[in-house]
Scaffold this active site. Structure first.
Site, PDB file in Angstrom:
ATOM      1  N   GLU A  96       0.852  -1.199   0.000  1.00 22.55           N
ATOM      2  CA  GLU A  96       0.000   0.000   0.000  1.00 22.55           C
ATOM      3  C   GLU A  96       0.893   1.256   0.000  1.00 22.55           C
ATOM      4  O   GLU A  96       0.613   2.222  -0.708  1.00 22.55           O
ATOM      5  CB  GLU A  96      -0.912  -0.036   1.232  1.00 22.55           C
ATOM      6  CG  GLU A  96      -1.716   1.231   1.459  1.00 22.55           C
ATOM      7  CD  GLU A  96      -1.919   1.507   2.943  1.00 22.55           C
ATOM      8  OE1 GLU A  96      -2.306   0.590   3.689  1.00 22.55           O
ATOM      9  OE2 GLU A  96      -1.667   2.652   3.358  1.00 22.55           O
ATOM     10  N   GLU A 105       6.684   2.854  11.419  1.00 23.62           N
ATOM     11  CA  GLU A 105       5.256   2.738  11.750  1.00 23.62           C
ATOM     12  C   GLU A 105       5.038   1.575  12.731  1.00 23.62           C
ATOM     13  O   GLU A 105       4.311   1.690  13.708  1.00 23.62           O
ATOM     14  CB  GLU A 105       4.438   2.509  10.463  1.00 23.62           C
ATOM     15  CG  GLU A 105       2.945   2.382  10.733  1.00 23.62           C
ATOM     16  CD  GLU A 105       2.119   2.180   9.461  1.00 23.62           C
ATOM     17  OE1 GLU A 105       2.708   2.161   8.359  1.00 23.62           O
ATOM     18  OE2 GLU A 105       0.886   2.032   9.580  1.00 23.62           O
TER      19      GLU A 105
END
Lengths: 424, 414
Positions: B53, B128
């Site tokens: 993504e 992240e």
């Protein structure tokens, strides 16, 4: 054959309509701002008070008073209140910022008559029952322990204190002992001085029906209103410095850089908003491009202006791998330096202008969002002029002006720097 | 209730298109949902759907930068990945809608893979991972619960992946193969919402998406999770201030007839201030500082979970006992009529509030089309209305038992 390398033609946003609220005055003179819009059969009623955290003398009192309003009234227990709202799929929410508090009801239109009475009851008659107060304080105290494990939370606390001073209403933050000092008495006192009979105004949004204002008048228009005293909060000059707070074992460090500036009413506010967008206000911003997309130091970095009642500040904020903390801080200062030294290229500025206009457009999608926008203006007694002036200023800004602003407001010596995490 | 009207068509290459007209907004939304999530990953290369993504924003064959042309057209975009799906969306002024078609079609046509982009996004995703899962108190709870509860099914890893190493080891070849397999028109649903006309959208879709090669619909053969036969338990120690307990039970998937019953059961138990767990275990007995119950909403059989933070001074044994007493109540007594009506009203209202902006409506339509029919966005609520207290009692009786449970005790270190 379709040529995919050519951008399809697109138009530039040059105006954005902001729906004006209709203003009503209840029998007692209380103003109601009504935004009638949207497709869904829903309603949000917000009671706005001048009762933010900076208003209370004692720490935690404003937030505890706000949260505990819904935990029992002279007529009903916390459980009965919760059931009364939940049963209709409605939702009561209390919010506190530095300057304001609000008590909000979200409800389906068809249930407004069944739920508005509960809103009025928790507004006017909370009991702050001893055991509820104790449970809340105990719970919040323990939640704070959890938050204190987060570098971003520690960073935000240290940053506010560095900007305004540890004891200042905007700079102070609670510690564990402060919870022990809050009593039922404080909450009752705060409620009677800042909430009861002191609604500043009501904001209602969604699909309004012909009887909405009538219902509001029955519930909130009959009591005698009392004056709200809004004293200015003085801002003291604090010597900016770099501070590191150690948090052993942190995998990432929190970085916060910024300075005290001014609020939405200042003539340079919009200019600084544009400048902070160029720096770190969107995905393609200079800080995101440099620190995330080029170097991969972080999942995200942002910059923005925060507008308070009598002041405001710039905040640049990120979390980066502990080992790259120093390098990231350096890069942030390099990007700020560039804003002062080089004019922003026209194509980049045009992109930021369009981006900002697009995001204003998006921020008005739906009645609740429109009423949120109005809340930011009404706080300062501003009207739609400010919205249209914002659009004009975004369209007319020049690279020269932004460079001037950068030189006026972004000198390194004026910037506060806070890092939290592993020693650097 | 507000109905969401829409029209559909399908391009020759298999791309499904849905158009939702809303004249009340100057914004348009283009949403593309790909039928791929972390459940489609190789167990030795997890976190891939999500890493991918990120790579989708690294530029495509004819458009070197994805973001700038969108921003200059006043648009905004984002994406998310779950165990089941990957979703991309753009919102922009309706006049500039073609920019969105141009951008989305080019990255469905062919991505511009570069080593630099892969290298940078690998480290962004690792940051992240750290920011959201490792550097947060209790952040790794689901990284522990999933492999405890699932022995076989790919839900045993979270979308972020099993470990940083899997992301570090991602190579360009793997990335390209993943794209070729999953990012085809046949595997996607597009929704356009805003003040638009069906014919206008059909023309734009034909122009920009029809030339893209069809590809094959991916046949999914995921291993089935065997029925759990005995209680599972894991205890860990972490530097957190309060002990926490997570108890998960296997339940059905999102499309199963029982799903609404499960969802309502979790609401009765642990959604909102009037829920049983909050009222009794937080307010009355102060055993927990917070506790909730929820379902994951995943397509394959998934989990029903109760999760809470213990008050200081309460032992894990006491807290577990209190939870099981609440479960026992659900298993032996029907929920009260008024309780059932309440949670049904809450579902209806949540539904109505969540559809206030076109983006959420577009995502809802895309998701239900992926499940088989976009119309389910309007009929889903009927499944909830039909649930009876006997249905709920039966679910609880049959499934909320120790042998079907996985318990994670997340203890404070030292």
């Amino acid at each position: 054959m379709l040529n995919r390398s050519i951008t399809p033609p697109f138009g530039k946003i040059t105006s954005i309509h902001l729906i004006e609220p209709t203003v009503y005055h209840l029998d007692n003179g209380l103003p109601v701002f009504a935004v009638s819009a949207g497709t869904q059969e829903v309603l949000k009623i917000e009671l706005i008070f001048h009762a933010g955290t900076a208003t209370a003398d004692k720490k935690l009192v404003a937030s505890a008073s706000s949260k505990l309003q819904t935990e029992g009234t002279t007529k009903r227990t916390a459980m009965e209140l919760a059931e009364a709202v939940d049963f209709y799929g409605a939702h009561l929410q209390s919010e506190v910022t530095h300057d304001e508090a609000s008590l909000d009801l979200y409800t389906l239109n068809k249930h407004v008559d069944n739920t508005i009475g509960t809103l009025a009851e928790v507004y006017s008659d909370p009991v702050f029952e001893e055991r509820e107060v104790e449970t809340y304080l105990l719970k919040s105290k323990q939640e704070m322990l959890v938050n204190e494990e987060k570098v971003s939370y520690l960073g935000a606390k240290a940053f506010s204190a560095s900007l305004f001073g540890k004891e200042h209403p905007y700079g102070r933050s609670a510690n564990q002992q402060d919870y022990d000092a809050v009593s039922r008495h404080d909450l009752v006192g705060f409620h009677s001085s800042f909430i009861k009979s002191r609604i500043k105004y009501i904001l209602v949004s969604g699909k309004l029906s012909s009887t909405t204002i009538q219902s509001l008048n029955q519930q909130f228009g009959q009591e005698k209103r009392l004056a709200v005293s809004e004293n200015a909060i003085p801002i003291n000059a604090i010597e900016p410095m770099a501070l590191h707070v150690e948090k052993p074992g942190a995998v990432q460090n929190s970085i916060k850089i910024g300075r005290v500036l001014f609020n939405r009413t200042h003539s340079d506010f919009v200019g600084m908003q544009i400048l902070s967008t160029v720096l770190g206000g969107y995905f393609g911003s200079r800080l995101m491009t440099n620190i995330r997309e080029d170097k991969g130091y972080t999942y995200g970095i942002g910059a923005g202006l925060v507008s308070l009642k009598d002041t405001g500040y710039l905040s640049i904020s990120t979390e980066v791998g502990a080992d790259t903390c120093e390098a990231a801080v350096n890069e942030i200062f390099i990007e700020i330096e560039r804003l002062r030294k080089e004019p922003i290229p026209i194509h980049e500025l045009e992109l930021v202008q369009n981006y900002m206009l697009g995001s204003i457009l998006k921020s008005l999608d739906g009645p609740f969002q429109i009423s949120d926008k109005w809340k930011t203006y009404l706080r300062y007694g501003l009207g739609s002029d400010s919205h249209y002036s914002l659009i004009r200023q975004i369209l007319n800004i020049t690279p020269e002006r932004l460079r001037e602003l950068a030189n006026t407001y972004l000198q390194r010596k004026d910037l506060v720097q806070v890092t939290v995490g592993k020693p650097i | 209730m507000g109905r969401i009207d829409f029209e559909k068509f399908t391009l020759d290459n298999g791309l499904k298109d849905i158009v939702h007209k809303d004249t009340s907004t100057p914004l348009a939304c283009l949403n593309i949902m790909y039928d791929v999530g972390s459940r489609d990953e190789d167990p030795n290369r997890t976190g891939f759907a999500h890493l991918f993504e990120h790579l989708m924003f690294g530029g495509s064959a004819n458009i070197p930068s994805y973001d700038s042309p969108l921003q200059i057209a006043g648009g905004q975009n984002n994406a998310f990945t779950s165990t089941d799906i990957t979703n991309y969306y753009i919102t922009l002024p309706v006049e500039n809608l073609e920019t969105a078609f141009w951008l989305e079609s080019d990255r469905m046509l062919n991505l511009a893979f570069t080593d630099k982009s892969l290298e940078v996004q690998r480290s962004v995703v690792i940051e992240e991972f750290r920011q959201r899962y490792l550097n947060q108190p209790y952040g790794d709870a689901w990284l522990l619960m999933r492999p405890l509860a699932f022995s076989t099914h790919p839900y045993q890893w979270a979308t972020i992946g099993k470990e940083e190493k899997h992301i570090e080891e991602a190579t360009m070849d793997m990335v390209k193969a993943f794209y070729a397999k999953h990012y085809r028109p046949k595997n996607a649903v597009m929704v356009v919402a805003g003040n638009v006309e069906l014919e206008q959208i059909r023309l734009l879709a034909e122009k920009w998406f029809a030339p893209i090669v069809k590809g094959e619909k991916v046949e999914r053969k995921l291993p089935k999770e065997p029925t759990q036969k005995k209680a599972k338990r894991l205890e860990v120690e972490r530097p957190v201030p309060l002990d926490a307990i997570y108890i998960s039970f296997h339940m059905c998937g999102k499309e199963d007839a029982d799903y609404a019953g499960w969802d309502l059961l979790s609401d009765v138990l642990g959604h909102g201030d009037s829920s049983r767990l909050h009222q009794r275990l937080v307010k009355e007995n102060r055993i927990f500082t917070s506790i909730s119950a929820f379902v994951m909403g995943e397509r394959d059989p998934s989990l029903f979970t109760i999760a809470g933070h213990l008050s200081q001074g309460i032992t894990v044994e006491e807290a577990e006992k209190a939870i099981w007493a609440e479960i026992e109540l659900l298993r032996t007594e029907s929920v009260a009529d008024i309780e059932l009506e309440k949670v049904k009203n809450q579902v209806e209202s949540t539904h109505e509030f969540s559809e206030m902006n076109i983006l959420n409506r577009a995502i809802g339509l895309a998701y239900h089309e992926l499940l088989g029919d976009a119309e389910m966005v309007n009929t889903e609520i009927d499944n909830y209305r039909k649930v009876t207290k006997t249905d709920m009692l039966n679910l609880a009786k049959q499934h909320l038992v120790p042998t079907n449970s996985s318990t994670l005790i997340y203890k404070r270190q030292g």
